[in-house]
Design a protein around this motif. Structure first.
Motif, short mmCIF file in Angstrom:
data_model
loop_
_atom_site.label_atom_id
_atom_site.label_comp_id
_atom_site.label_asym_id
_atom_site.label_seq_id
_atom_site.Cartn_x
_atom_site.Cartn_y
_atom_site.Cartn_z
N ARG A 523 35.36 -22.11 2.47
CA ARG A 523 34.23 -21.72 3.30
C ARG A 523 34.26 -22.48 4.62
N LEU A 524 34.07 -21.79 5.72
CA LEU A 524 34.15 -22.36 7.05
C LEU A 524 33.20 -23.53 7.27
N PRO A 525 31.90 -23.42 6.88
CA PRO A 525 30.99 -24.56 7.11
C PRO A 525 31.48 -25.84 6.45
N THR A 526 32.09 -25.72 5.26
CA THR A 526 32.61 -26.90 4.57
C THR A 526 33.71 -27.55 5.38
N LEU A 527 34.59 -26.74 5.93
CA LEU A 527 35.73 -27.25 6.70
C LEU A 527 35.28 -27.90 7.99
N GLU A 528 34.32 -27.28 8.66
CA GLU A 528 33.87 -27.79 9.95
C GLU A 528 33.21 -29.16 9.84
N HIS A 529 32.56 -29.42 8.73
CA HIS A 529 31.84 -30.67 8.57
C HIS A 529 32.61 -31.70 7.75
N ALA A 530 33.83 -31.40 7.35
CA ALA A 530 34.64 -32.37 6.63
C ALA A 530 35.24 -33.39 7.58
N ASP A 531 35.41 -34.61 7.12
CA ASP A 531 36.05 -35.65 7.94
C ASP A 531 37.53 -35.38 8.12
N GLN A 532 38.14 -34.75 7.11
CA GLN A 532 39.52 -34.32 7.25
C GLN A 532 39.77 -33.09 6.39
N VAL A 533 40.70 -32.26 6.83
CA VAL A 533 41.09 -31.06 6.11
C VAL A 533 42.57 -31.16 5.78
N ILE A 534 42.91 -30.88 4.53
CA ILE A 534 44.30 -30.94 4.08
C ILE A 534 44.69 -29.57 3.57
#
Length: 569
Positions: A523-534
């Motif tokens: 989900r996009l909102p989860t990715l946007e607010h994550a400190d890092q994306v793997i």
């Protein structure tokens, strides 16, 4: 064993007293040595030897034997249930402490069959074993009494009985073979039941109810065929014993009268002895059949328990306290491959999860996301590389201790058929009412307080009385009650509407400073607010950084839709 011996002694003594009793009824002199010695000893002790007194002694012996048999049967039943309960508990404990990697390769239906069916068969077989020992003890008492009366007839009975057992040896082999076949049929039944119950919804949707019924009917028929085959084998051996027994009894009587000229009272007593020994032999044969029939179940249960032990997790914990980390969780060149797979699920993965930050993991199905989560939870041990909690290597018994600090919310949630309250308390048995309210609020599960029974509402099998989104929020609340150091959410918001997903995301963001969060999701909102994306691909990390950094790597300031497409969300 003591009760068996005492019961045998009372039976043997009662039999021996029949000779002087019968002779006294005939007003004949007692000439048999054993009986004569008994009466002589009684007279020396001042004990009456009249017919009525002897009848009273025989009656008392019968009452005593009946009491002993009652006590023995009660004790054997208690021992049977204790054996079953202890074996079930031991097997279940060994199952729970087995390595997750090994468990994922096993059939759950085989484990259920062992716990429910095989161990019960072992208990039944154990009870028959105790009955067999009791029969042998009583036979020994009869044998001693028979030898005292006539060793010639006893020797003849012993030889003929041995020949009968030799003739029926094939029946015993057949019982063992049928026991093995019954074990296979039981495992098939267990698997069919589990799969059929899990597939009811699919069967109704596809209109395949008749196919399910046909498959179930075939499994039932196979199981019943094995059970009837054993019953046929058991009944046949009983019939043969009755025929042989009656023939031999007549032979003993004729031999005693015409060959050895035994006294009538003594001969009648021998007839009673052998008349009891023959059905007792038959009973011992049946009990042995049941023991042999249960033996394959014992072997299967022991084989499975041995497999649990071989594949057990290290269980000796240095401490039962949750592990608290202060800096980071770090993976260094971690690789993992499931048995039977051609390629590793994770290959040389290195990444860092800073404490009190949120990390999002994305990738195609089969990219290794769930394997990564299982490694971080301590469910799996890496084949190579290191997992560090600050500077502590996550290995051995520490994996179990670390799991006390981890909470996991899967996409396919699990709820007990119990109340919402009791399902929540699995996360923290000591939680107060205020703790439950706080966790439900954080998980956007306030709907619970609109239910007629609120926290005491029953959820049904697997939570079937709740919607998918409601189930996920209950499970999330249960995870938050644990107050974990690491919270792992595996597609945990996939069944929620936009409003509740936003509330949960806001709750997760509010957890910053309290716990480390790993989110598996697209989900996009989860990715946007994550400190890092793997991003994982075929078990390897192919992209890592903030959401903005990943967008720049895949097209600069392109629209989010383009970024999502390129990253294969």
């Amino acid at each position: 064993m003591l009760l068996m011996i005492l019961a045998g002694l009372t039976e043997g003594s009662g039999i021996l007293l029949l000779v002087p009793l019968l002779q006294s009824l005939q007003s004949a002199a007692v000439t048999h040595n054993v009986s004569g010695q008994m009466l002589q000893r009684m007279a020396e002790l001042g004990v009456p030897t009249s017919t009525s007194f002897l009848m009273g002694i025989v009656l008392l012996l019968i009452i005593l034997r009946a009491t002993l048999l009652y006590a023995r049967e009660r004790l054997s039943t208690i021992m049977q249930h204790q054996l079953v309960d202890k074996m079930r508990l031991r097997s279940f404990a060994l199952l729970l402490h087995a390595e997750w990697r090994w468990l994922t390769q096993q059939n759950q239906s085989d484990q259920a069959n062992s716990l429910l069916v095989d161990i019960n068969r072992i208990g039944v077989g154990f009870n028959f074993l105790l009955g067999l020992l009791a029969s042998l003890m009583t036979l020994l008492a009869y044998l001693i009494a028979a030898v005292s009366l006539s060793w010639q007839v006893t020797l003849l009975a012993f030889i003929s009985g041995g020949l009968i057992l030799l003739v029926l040896s094939g029946q015993r082999k057949q019982a063992l073979s049928l026991g093995q076949q019954l074990g296979q049929a039981n495992r098939s039944m267990q698997a069919t039941v589990q799969q059929s119950l899990a597939g009811i919804k699919l069967a109704k949707i596809l209109g395949q109810e008749s196919s399910f019924i046909e498959r179930f009917d075939h499994t039932i028929a196979t199981l019943r065929e094995q059970q009837l085959a054993f019953q046929k084998d058991t009944s046949l051996s009983k019939v043969l014993f009755q025929i042989f027994g009656a023939t031999l009894l007549i032979g003993y009587l004729l031999a005693g009268l015409n060959l050895w000229h035994i006294e009538v009272a003594q001969l009648l007593t021998l007839v009673i002895v052998f008349g009891r020994m023959i059905p007792l032999f038959m009973s011992a044969q049946q009990q042995l059949h049941h023991c042999l029939h249960a033996l394959p179940a014992l072997e299967d249960a022991q084989r499975l328990q041995d497999a649990y032990r071989v594949n057990a997790e290290p269980t000796k914990l240095d401490s039962h306290q949750p592990i608290v980390i202060g800096k980071q969780i770090q993976l260094k060149n971690v690789s993992f491959q499931y048995p039977g797979k051609n390629s590793p699920s994770l290959a040389q993965v290195s990444l860092t999860l800073k404490v009190h930050t949120t990390t999002a993991v994305i990738g195609h199905s089969g990219a290794g996301k769930s394997t990564l989560a299982d490694l971080l939870m301590g469910l799996l041990a890496a084949d190579s590389g290191e997992i560090l909690l600050d500077d502590i290597l996550l290995t051995g018994p520490l994996r179990r201790q670390w799991r006390q600090s981890v909470a996991y919310v899967p996409q396919e949630v699990f709820l007990f058929n119990d109340s919402i309250r009791n399902n929540l308390l699995w996360g923290n048995p000591k939680a107060s009412e205020a703790d439950l309210l706080k966790a439900l609020t954080l998980a956007a599960a306030e709907f619970v307080f609109d239910l007629p029974n609120q926290l005491d509402t029953m959820v049904g099998d697997g939570g079937v009385r709740l919607s998918g989104g409601e189930r996920q929020r209950i499970v999330l609340a249960r995870a938050l009650l644990k107050q974990p150091t690491l919270l792992i959410l595996d597609e945990a918001t996939s069944a929620l509407d936009v409003e509740n997903e936003q509330r949960i995301r806001q709750a997760i963001e509010n957890l910053h400073g309290n716990m480390t969060v790993l989110v598996i999701g697209h989900r996009l909102p989860t990715l946007e607010h994550a400190d890092q994306v793997i991003k994982l691909e075929q078990g390897s990390v192919v992209a890592q950084g903030t959401w903005q950094q990943l967008k720049q790597q895949h097209g600069g300031d392109d629209a989010s839709k383009k970024a999502i497409t390129r990253l294969n969300f």
